[in-house]
Write a protein that holds these residues in place. Structure first.
Motif, PDB file in Angstrom:
ATOM      1  N   HIS A 119       2.125  -6.798  -2.497  1.00  0.00           N
ATOM      2  CA  HIS A 119       1.337  -6.531  -3.710  1.00  0.00           C
ATOM      3  C   HIS A 119       1.011  -5.042  -3.865  1.00  0.00           C
ATOM      4  O   HIS A 119       1.062  -4.501  -4.980  1.00  0.00           O
ATOM      5  CB  HIS A 119       0.052  -7.368  -3.583  1.00  0.00           C
ATOM      6  CG  HIS A 119      -0.980  -7.139  -4.614  1.00  0.00           C
ATOM      7  ND1 HIS A 119      -1.010  -7.831  -5.808  1.00  0.00           N
ATOM      8  CD2 HIS A 119      -2.056  -6.316  -4.623  1.00  0.00           C
ATOM      9  CE1 HIS A 119      -2.066  -7.436  -6.501  1.00  0.00           C
ATOM     10  NE2 HIS A 119      -2.714  -6.522  -5.819  1.00  0.00           N
ATOM     11  N   MET A 120       0.706  -4.334  -2.772  1.00  0.00           N
ATOM     12  CA  MET A 120       0.334  -2.927  -2.886  1.00  0.00           C
ATOM     13  C   MET A 120       1.561  -2.050  -3.158  1.00  0.00           C
ATOM     14  O   MET A 120       1.473  -1.064  -3.897  1.00  0.00           O
ATOM     15  CB  MET A 120      -0.401  -2.442  -1.624  1.00  0.00           C
ATOM     16  CG  MET A 120      -1.701  -3.165  -1.322  1.00  0.00           C
ATOM     17  SD  MET A 120      -2.811  -3.405  -2.751  1.00  0.00           S
ATOM     18  CE  MET A 120      -3.192  -1.737  -3.216  1.00  0.00           C
ATOM     19  N   HIS A 123       2.134  -2.324  -6.808  1.00  0.00           N
ATOM     20  CA  HIS A 123       1.262  -1.429  -7.591  1.00  0.00           C
ATOM     21  C   HIS A 123       1.901  -0.038  -7.683  1.00  0.00           C
ATOM     22  O   HIS A 123       1.822   0.632  -8.701  1.00  0.00           O
ATOM     23  CB  HIS A 123      -0.112  -1.281  -6.910  1.00  0.00           C
ATOM     24  CG  HIS A 123      -1.146  -2.290  -7.317  1.00  0.00           C
ATOM     25  ND1 HIS A 123      -1.462  -2.563  -8.630  1.00  0.00           N
ATOM     26  CD2 HIS A 123      -1.986  -3.069  -6.579  1.00  0.00           C
ATOM     27  CE1 HIS A 123      -2.451  -3.464  -8.680  1.00  0.00           C
ATOM     28  NE2 HIS A 123      -2.768  -3.796  -7.440  1.00  0.00           N
ATOM     29  N   SER A 142      -7.519   0.340  -6.117  1.00  0.00           N
ATOM     30  CA  SER A 142      -7.643  -1.030  -6.630  1.00  0.00           C
ATOM     31  C   SER A 142      -8.966  -1.623  -6.156  1.00  0.00           C
ATOM     32  O   SER A 142      -9.832  -0.920  -5.652  1.00  0.00           O
ATOM     33  CB  SER A 142      -6.452  -1.863  -6.154  1.00  0.00           C
ATOM     34  OG  SER A 142      -6.457  -1.942  -4.752  1.00  0.00           O
ATOM     35  N   ALA A 144      -9.584  -4.162  -3.764  1.00  0.00           N
ATOM     36  CA  ALA A 144      -9.738  -4.388  -2.334  1.00  0.00           C
ATOM     37  C   ALA A 144      -9.129  -3.279  -1.489  1.00  0.00           C
ATOM     38  O   ALA A 144      -9.181  -3.339  -0.262  1.00  0.00           O
ATOM     39  CB  ALA A 144      -9.105  -5.725  -1.966  1.00  0.00           C
ATOM     40  N   ASN A 145      -8.514  -2.274  -2.104  1.00  0.00           N
ATOM     41  CA  ASN A 145      -7.811  -1.240  -1.351  1.00  0.00           C
ATOM     42  C   ASN A 145      -8.061   0.141  -1.934  1.00  0.00           C
ATOM     43  O   ASN A 145      -8.497   0.273  -3.075  1.00  0.00           O
ATOM     44  CB  ASN A 145      -6.293  -1.506  -1.379  1.00  0.00           C
ATOM     45  CG  ASN A 145      -5.913  -2.740  -0.584  1.00  0.00           C
ATOM     46  OD1 ASN A 145      -5.712  -2.675   0.618  1.00  0.00           O
ATOM     47  ND2 ASN A 145      -5.845  -3.885  -1.252  1.00  0.00           N
ATOM     48  N   PRO A 183     -16.419  -7.985 -13.533  1.00  0.00           N
ATOM     49  CA  PRO A 183     -16.215  -6.825 -12.685  1.00  0.00           C
ATOM     50  C   PRO A 183     -17.063  -5.642 -13.152  1.00  0.00           C
ATOM     51  O   PRO A 183     -17.296  -5.464 -14.349  1.00  0.00           O
ATOM     52  CB  PRO A 183     -14.725  -6.526 -12.876  1.00  0.00           C
ATOM     53  CG  PRO A 183     -14.421  -6.975 -14.274  1.00  0.00           C
ATOM     54  CD  PRO A 183     -15.326  -8.159 -14.525  1.00  0.00           C
ATOM     55  N   GLY A 263      -3.288   0.313  -9.441  1.00  0.00           N
ATOM     56  CA  GLY A 263      -4.510  -0.443  -9.161  1.00  0.00           C
ATOM     57  C   GLY A 263      -5.494  -0.452 -10.319  1.00  0.00           C
ATOM     58  O   GLY A 263      -5.495   0.425 -11.181  1.00  0.00           O
ATOM     59  N   ASN A 268      -9.510   3.612 -15.205  1.00  0.00           N
ATOM     60  CA  ASN A 268     -10.636   4.478 -15.566  1.00  0.00           C
ATOM     61  C   ASN A 268     -10.135   5.807 -16.129  1.00  0.00           C
ATOM     62  O   ASN A 268      -9.376   6.528 -15.477  1.00  0.00           O
ATOM     63  CB  ASN A 268     -11.510   4.715 -14.325  1.00  0.00           C
ATOM     64  CG  ASN A 268     -12.772   5.451 -14.658  1.00  0.00           C
ATOM     65  OD1 ASN A 268     -12.741   6.635 -14.932  1.00  0.00           O
ATOM     66  ND2 ASN A 268     -13.889   4.733 -14.644  1.00  0.00           N
ATOM     67  N   LEU A 294      -1.634  -1.772 -14.449  1.00  0.00           N
ATOM     68  CA  LEU A 294      -2.519  -1.200 -13.426  1.00  0.00           C
ATOM     69  C   LEU A 294      -3.338  -2.297 -12.756  1.00  0.00           C
ATOM     70  O   LEU A 294      -3.362  -2.414 -11.531  1.00  0.00           O
ATOM     71  CB  LEU A 294      -3.447  -0.161 -14.060  1.00  0.00           C
ATOM     72  CG  LEU A 294      -2.821   1.234 -14.258  1.00  0.00           C
ATOM     73  CD1 LEU A 294      -3.687   2.093 -15.159  1.00  0.00           C
ATOM     74  CD2 LEU A 294      -2.614   1.935 -12.916  1.00  0.00           C
ATOM     75  N   ASP A 296      -4.285  -6.139 -11.568  1.00  0.00           N
ATOM     76  CA  ASP A 296      -3.371  -7.118 -10.977  1.00  0.00           C
ATOM     77  C   ASP A 296      -2.594  -7.829 -12.083  1.00  0.00           C
ATOM     78  O   ASP A 296      -3.185  -8.291 -13.071  1.00  0.00           O
ATOM     79  CB  ASP A 296      -4.159  -8.157 -10.166  1.00  0.00           C
ATOM     80  CG  ASP A 296      -4.610  -7.597  -8.816  1.00  0.00           C
ATOM     81  OD1 ASP A 296      -4.305  -6.432  -8.517  1.00  0.00           O
ATOM     82  OD2 ASP A 296      -5.262  -8.351  -8.073  1.00  0.00           O
TER      83      ASP A 296
HETATM   84  P1  ATP Z   1      -6.010  -5.342  -4.986  1.00  0.00           P
HETATM   85  O1  ATP Z   1      -4.977  -4.918  -5.951  1.00  0.00           O
HETATM   86  O2  ATP Z   1      -6.316  -4.334  -3.926  1.00  0.00           O
HETATM   87  O3  ATP Z   1      -5.747  -6.688  -4.406  1.00  0.00           O
HETATM   88  P2  ATP Z   1      -7.951  -6.486  -6.831  1.00  0.00           P
HETATM   89  O4  ATP Z   1      -7.262  -7.756  -6.616  1.00  0.00           O
HETATM   90  O5  ATP Z   1      -9.445  -6.507  -6.754  1.00  0.00           O
HETATM   91  O6  ATP Z   1      -7.382  -5.402  -5.820  1.00  0.00           O
HETATM   92  P3  ATP Z   1      -7.282  -4.865  -9.236  1.00  0.00           P
HETATM   93  O7  ATP Z   1      -6.947  -5.549 -10.511  1.00  0.00           O
HETATM   94  O8  ATP Z   1      -6.295  -3.879  -8.708  1.00  0.00           O
HETATM   95  O9  ATP Z   1      -7.583  -6.059  -8.262  1.00  0.00           O
HETATM   96  O10 ATP Z   1      -8.660  -4.075  -9.386  1.00  0.00           O
HETATM   97  C1  ATP Z   1      -9.833  -4.705  -9.813  1.00  0.00           C
HETATM   98  C2  ATP Z   1     -10.949  -3.680  -9.683  1.00  0.00           C
HETATM   99  O11 ATP Z   1     -10.812  -2.685 -10.720  1.00  0.00           O
HETATM  100  C3  ATP Z   1     -12.340  -4.251  -9.813  1.00  0.00           C
HETATM  101  O12 ATP Z   1     -13.082  -3.819  -8.696  1.00  0.00           O
HETATM  102  C4  ATP Z   1     -12.872  -3.631 -11.108  1.00  0.00           C
HETATM  103  O13 ATP Z   1     -14.277  -3.397 -11.093  1.00  0.00           O
HETATM  104  C5  ATP Z   1     -12.104  -2.331 -11.154  1.00  0.00           C
HETATM  105  N1  ATP Z   1     -12.008  -1.770 -12.512  1.00  0.00           N
HETATM  106  C6  ATP Z   1     -11.520  -2.364 -13.620  1.00  0.00           C
HETATM  107  N2  ATP Z   1     -11.632  -1.542 -14.689  1.00  0.00           N
HETATM  108  C7  ATP Z   1     -12.204  -0.398 -14.237  1.00  0.00           C
HETATM  109  C8  ATP Z   1     -12.596   0.833 -14.851  1.00  0.00           C
HETATM  110  N3  ATP Z   1     -12.426   1.031 -16.155  1.00  0.00           N
HETATM  111  N4  ATP Z   1     -13.168   1.779 -14.076  1.00  0.00           N
HETATM  112  C9  ATP Z   1     -13.360   1.590 -12.745  1.00  0.00           C
HETATM  113  N5  ATP Z   1     -13.008   0.450 -12.111  1.00  0.00           N
HETATM  114  C10 ATP Z   1     -12.427  -0.526 -12.848  1.00  0.00           C
END
Ligand code: ATP
Length: 341
Positions: A119-120, A123, A142, A144-145, A183, A263, A268, A294, A296
């Motif tokens: 998954h990473m 990304h 992201s 969790a990472n 979120p 991610g 942002n 960006l 998931d």
């Molecule tokens: P990973 O990809 O590591 O498994 P994840 O499953 O949590 O992480 P992502 O979709 O990559 O999923 O990221 C979700 C995160 O992005 C959440 O913590 C959310 O608060 C954050 N997020 C979403 N939009 C914004 C934004 N505009 N500014 C800052 N953070 C954001």
């Protein structure tokens, strides 16, 4: 070539169809269809059991929609897809197991190969694919990472990473503390626009960084009646400056002149502007994919899955177990030559 992608590492139950004549590069007529269903916790953060329940309900529906779309695109070709790619990890085990089971079932139903995607790395690769960059450094910011990746001798090396929590999870912990619904990232972005900078601890150690002290200080500031807009502004400026500093050091140390962002936190606008400005100042190119690639999404799984399938990097069903701690540097990269370091 048509590849079905299935994603479900945490909150997004997602399926996608990637159709292309040449999976090795982005082309004008490639087609990406994504159908997603997000888990929204009623209160608190992502609860693994509830997330898995959502995954169990939503995955069959999004997969069915993507297959129906594949059938329309295939115009009678049977099977309508050439391969099934799925997110093998990292992520929440109960969610990943549902995705793995769905992917195996679809691969067997159509008698097509199965591809297990990190998954990473997905990304990262979606940014490399859509930018056309040759060998970028990647900042994955992201939920969790949080890490910097660079390619060398057949693997993506972790150049620097968080020493504690993921960047989005850190932001979400603060927003839970102030009572905002998950979120938190988009809410911090909105409130930061009206705030004045409130100083918070800045923690970078070489190529690594830490968010836990910043979160404690941000929670404390809000308990001490610092306006929440000011804390949000302080959070954005501090965290994103840390990520920008480490990205710049990664570019400098590797000699790369391309940076891609991956991610959900990458959505942002302030983070994108800081990274772009840093890249402009050092004459590097910067690319952030559209928001749908960006956060998931299964589009990135299908795109990397197609590259892996074209390279013959497929999985036997009996070897297709999930890996909830699957690190990006565990992946032997099959779709790029070792000379491309
Ligand atoms: P990973 O990809 O590591 O498994 P994840 O499953 O949590 O992480 P992502 O979709 O990559 O999923 O990221 C979700 C995160 O992005 C959440 O913590 C959310 O608060 C954050 N997020 C979403 N939009 C914004 C934004 N505009 N500014 C800052 N953070 C954001």
């Amino acid at each position: 070539m048509r590849v079905l992608g299935i994603e479900g590492t945490a909150w997004a139950a997602s399926a996608a169809l990637f159709e292309t004549d040449d999976p090795t590069r982005a082309t004008d007529d490639e087609h990406v269809f994504i159908e997603s269903d997000a888990y929204q916790p009623e209160s608190g953060g992502i609860h693994p059991r509830e997330a898995a329940e959502h995954m169990g309900e939503a995955i069959p529906e999004v997969v069915q929609t993507a297959i129906s779309h594949a059938r329309e695109r295939a115009g009678g070709d049977d099977p309508p897809i050439d391969a099934v790619a799925f997110s093998r990890g990292p992520g929440l085990g109960p969610c990943l197991r549902i995705v793995g089971t769905a992917a195996r079932a679809v691969a067997q139903r159509f008698d097509v190969p199965l591809v297990g995607v990190n998954h990473m790395v997905a990304h990262l690769e979606v940014g490399r694919h859509r930018s056309g960059f040759e060998s970028p450094v990647c900042l994955n910011a992201s939920g969790a990472n949080a890490h910097l990746l660079g390619y060398r001798n057949g693997r993506y090396r972790v150049l620097g990473e968080t020493m504690d929590t993921g960047v989005g999870n850190a932001i979400d912990k603060f927003t839970r503390h102030v009572g905002w619904q998950h979120p938190g990232g988009p809410k911090v972005e909105r409130h930061a626009r009206d705030g004045d900078f409130h100083p918070l601890p800045y923690v970078v150690k070489g190529m690594d960084f830490s968010f836990s002290g910043i979160m404690s200080a941000a929670k404390q500031a809000s308990d001490d009646d610092v306006p929440v807009e000011d804390v949000c502004r302080g959070l954005e400026e501090t965290i994103f400056a840390m990520l920008t500093e480490v990205s710049e050091r990664a570019l400098s140390l590797t000699g790369a002149d391309e940076l891609v962002l991956g991610g959900g936190v990458g959505q942002n606008d302030r983070l994108q502007r800081m990274l772009r400005e840093m890249c402009d100042q050092r004459g590097a190119d910067f690319f952030a994919p559209e928001n749908r690639f960006l956060r998931d999404n299964a589009g990135m799984i299908a795109i990397l899955g197609a590259k892996m399938y074209a390279a013959g990097d497929t999985l036997a069903i009996e070897e297709s177990g999930i890996d909830s701690n699957f690190r990006p540097d565990d992946v032997a990269v099959s779709w790029r030559g070792p000379e491309e370091s």
